[in-house]
Design a protein around this motif. Structure first.
Motif, PDB file in Angstrom:
ATOM      1  N   UNK A 202     -23.855 -27.403 -24.401  1.00  0.00           N
ATOM      2  CA  UNK A 202     -25.788 -28.201 -25.049  1.00  0.00           C
ATOM      3  C   UNK A 202     -25.080 -27.151 -26.656  1.00  0.00           C
ATOM      4  N   UNK A 203     -26.548 -28.117 -26.825  1.00  0.00           N
ATOM      5  CA  UNK A 203     -26.952 -27.963 -27.808  1.00  0.00           C
ATOM      6  C   UNK A 203     -28.427 -27.020 -28.005  1.00  0.00           C
ATOM      7  N   UNK A 204     -28.482 -26.015 -29.633  1.00  0.00           N
ATOM      8  CA  UNK A 204     -29.630 -25.139 -29.754  1.00  0.00           C
ATOM      9  C   UNK A 204     -30.014 -25.070 -30.531  1.00  0.00           C
ATOM     10  N   UNK A 205     -31.806 -24.875 -30.621  1.00  0.00           N
ATOM     11  CA  UNK A 205     -31.912 -24.483 -31.871  1.00  0.00           C
ATOM     12  C   UNK A 205     -33.187 -23.323 -32.084  1.00  0.00           C
ATOM     13  N   UNK A 206     -33.726 -22.959 -33.406  1.00  0.00           N
ATOM     14  CA  UNK A 206     -35.030 -22.415 -33.373  1.00  0.00           C
ATOM     15  C   UNK A 206     -35.794 -22.953 -33.935  1.00  0.00           C
ATOM     16  N   UNK A 207     -36.836 -22.707 -33.236  1.00  0.00           N
ATOM     17  CA  UNK A 207     -38.048 -23.284 -34.110  1.00  0.00           C
ATOM     18  C   UNK A 207     -37.360 -24.988 -35.421  1.00  0.00           C
ATOM     19  N   UNK A 208     -37.275 -26.292 -33.912  1.00  0.00           N
ATOM     20  CA  UNK A 208     -36.653 -26.827 -35.031  1.00  0.00           C
ATOM     21  C   UNK A 208     -37.807 -28.043 -34.934  1.00  0.00           C
ATOM     22  N   UNK A 209     -37.818 -29.102 -34.020  1.00  0.00           N
ATOM     23  CA  UNK A 209     -38.699 -30.294 -34.013  1.00  0.00           C
ATOM     24  C   UNK A 209     -40.233 -29.684 -33.345  1.00  0.00           C
ATOM     25  N   UNK A 210     -40.253 -28.685 -32.377  1.00  0.00           N
ATOM     26  CA  UNK A 210     -41.015 -28.320 -30.933  1.00  0.00           C
ATOM     27  C   UNK A 210     -41.019 -26.030 -31.770  1.00  0.00           C
ATOM     28  N   UNK A 211     -41.687 -26.444 -32.369  1.00  0.00           N
ATOM     29  CA  UNK A 211     -42.163 -24.968 -33.019  1.00  0.00           C
ATOM     30  C   UNK A 211     -43.504 -24.311 -32.240  1.00  0.00           C
ATOM     31  N   UNK A 232     -38.603 -25.509 -25.532  1.00  0.00           N
ATOM     32  CA  UNK A 232     -38.861 -27.337 -24.636  1.00  0.00           C
ATOM     33  C   UNK A 232     -37.011 -27.761 -24.861  1.00  0.00           C
ATOM     34  N   UNK A 233     -36.798 -27.923 -23.689  1.00  0.00           N
ATOM     35  CA  UNK A 233     -35.671 -28.306 -23.184  1.00  0.00           C
ATOM     36  C   UNK A 233     -35.508 -29.924 -22.520  1.00  0.00           C
ATOM     37  N   UNK A 234     -34.537 -30.248 -22.485  1.00  0.00           N
ATOM     38  CA  UNK A 234     -34.286 -31.690 -22.567  1.00  0.00           C
ATOM     39  C   UNK A 234     -33.699 -31.917 -20.864  1.00  0.00           C
ATOM     40  N   UNK A 235     -34.811 -32.843 -20.536  1.00  0.00           N
ATOM     41  CA  UNK A 235     -34.737 -33.012 -19.267  1.00  0.00           C
ATOM     42  C   UNK A 235     -33.369 -33.994 -18.284  1.00  0.00           C
ATOM     43  N   UNK A 236     -32.566 -34.181 -19.717  1.00  0.00           N
ATOM     44  CA  UNK A 236     -31.331 -34.791 -19.323  1.00  0.00           C
ATOM     45  C   UNK A 236     -30.676 -33.507 -18.436  1.00  0.00           C
ATOM     46  N   UNK A 237     -30.897 -32.514 -18.871  1.00  0.00           N
ATOM     47  CA  UNK A 237     -29.672 -31.768 -18.943  1.00  0.00           C
ATOM     48  C   UNK A 237     -30.224 -30.855 -17.487  1.00  0.00           C
TER      49      UNK A 237
END
Length: 273
Positions: A202-211, A232-237
């Motif tokens: 999986x991939x993860x980010x802090x304060x990326x596109x969705x803050x 905010x997580x991807x529904x595909x997961x």
């Protein structure tokens, strides 16, 4: 008051025993009949719902967390938008307080059937306000009892949505209002768990596109011992991203331990010793 909007309670609240509230403002699917009759066939399927989060977070009761669950669709009124409808991401494409278009940029309403200002106000009073009053009361109760309160705002979204972002969205998108809504010590503990999810693909980010939306930014007040994080997580997961939007248990089993781990990390950092 417009009784066609208030045909169902605005929320369900389960009061917990630990200093944590999990908010689910976009899981609602209810659309009053008078509103649904004015919507397009596509919109009546409420495709932009944060599907199945109650199932994904079914560990919440075991942890002793409070859970606040929206009942109405975001197409009725978006509980994660400011009450005045102002944009959370100026200059970027967004949907409004009472959306008139879907995430795919198609109409929610039949021609000429969009809500006017008076109806928007009625929806805000009937659904938005009760949800936020409940959220505020529960955070106050938790902080009064425990001295601190944690707010986890749970969301999900389709992994590919050209209207809002290029390419595929990271799977785990943590938002803290760019650092304003939660103490950094807590954030780093949660982020550490999110980064371990990379070992699972999986991939993860802090304060990326969705803050973080309105709820995270408005209620997160670290100086007052209220700490808020949005995921905010991807529904595909964890589910099927197209109709019929089925929950996929085998797929969800992969990411669910990381979701639980992040919530537990936040709680562990704030739980009184």
């Amino acid at each position: 008051m417009n009784t066609s909007i208030t045909d169902k309670p605005a929320f369900i609240l389960r009061e917990g025993t630990v200093p944590l509230l999990i908010s689910m403002p976009h899981v609602g699917t209810h659309v009053p009949a008078g509103i649904a009759a004015r919507m397009t066939d596509e919109a009546r399927h409420v495709p932009d719902t944060d599907w199945h989060l109650e199932t994904l977070y079914d560990f919440a009761d075991e942890l002793g967390a409070s859970v606040l669950i929206a009942t109405h669709s975001r197409y009725v009124v978006d509980l994660n938008r400011p009450p005045d409808g102002s944009s959370l991401y100026p200059g970027q494409s967004v949907t409004g307080l009472c959306p008139v278009d879907t995430f795919d940029d198609t109409p929610v309403y039949l021609p000429g059937q969009e809500p006017d200002d008076q109806e928007v106000q009625a929806r805000r009073e009937a659904v938005w306000r009760p949800y936020h009053e409940a959220l505020d009361r529960e955070l106050t109760r938790i902080r009064t009892k425990h001295g601190v309160a944690a707010l986890w705002d749970a969301h999900s979204i389709r992994s590919v949505l050209p209207r809002f972002f290029e390419g595929k969205l990271p799977d785990l998108n943590l938002g803290t209002g760019k650092g304003s809504s939660c103490d950094d010590r807590v954030v780093q503990a949660v982020l550490k768990v999110a980064k371990t999810a990379e070992q699972g693909g999986y991939t993860a980010v802090l304060n990326g596109r969705f803050t973080g939306g309105y709820i995270t930014r408005h209620y997160g007040r670290p100086a007052q011992n209220i700490h808020a994080i949005q995921l905010e997580m991807t529904q595909s997961s964890y589910m099927q991203e197209a109709l019929p939007f089925d929950y996929l248990p085998a797929t969800a089993a992969g990411i669910k331990p990381y979701v639980r781990g992040m919530v537990e990390a936040m709680l562990a950092e704030l739980r009184p010793v």
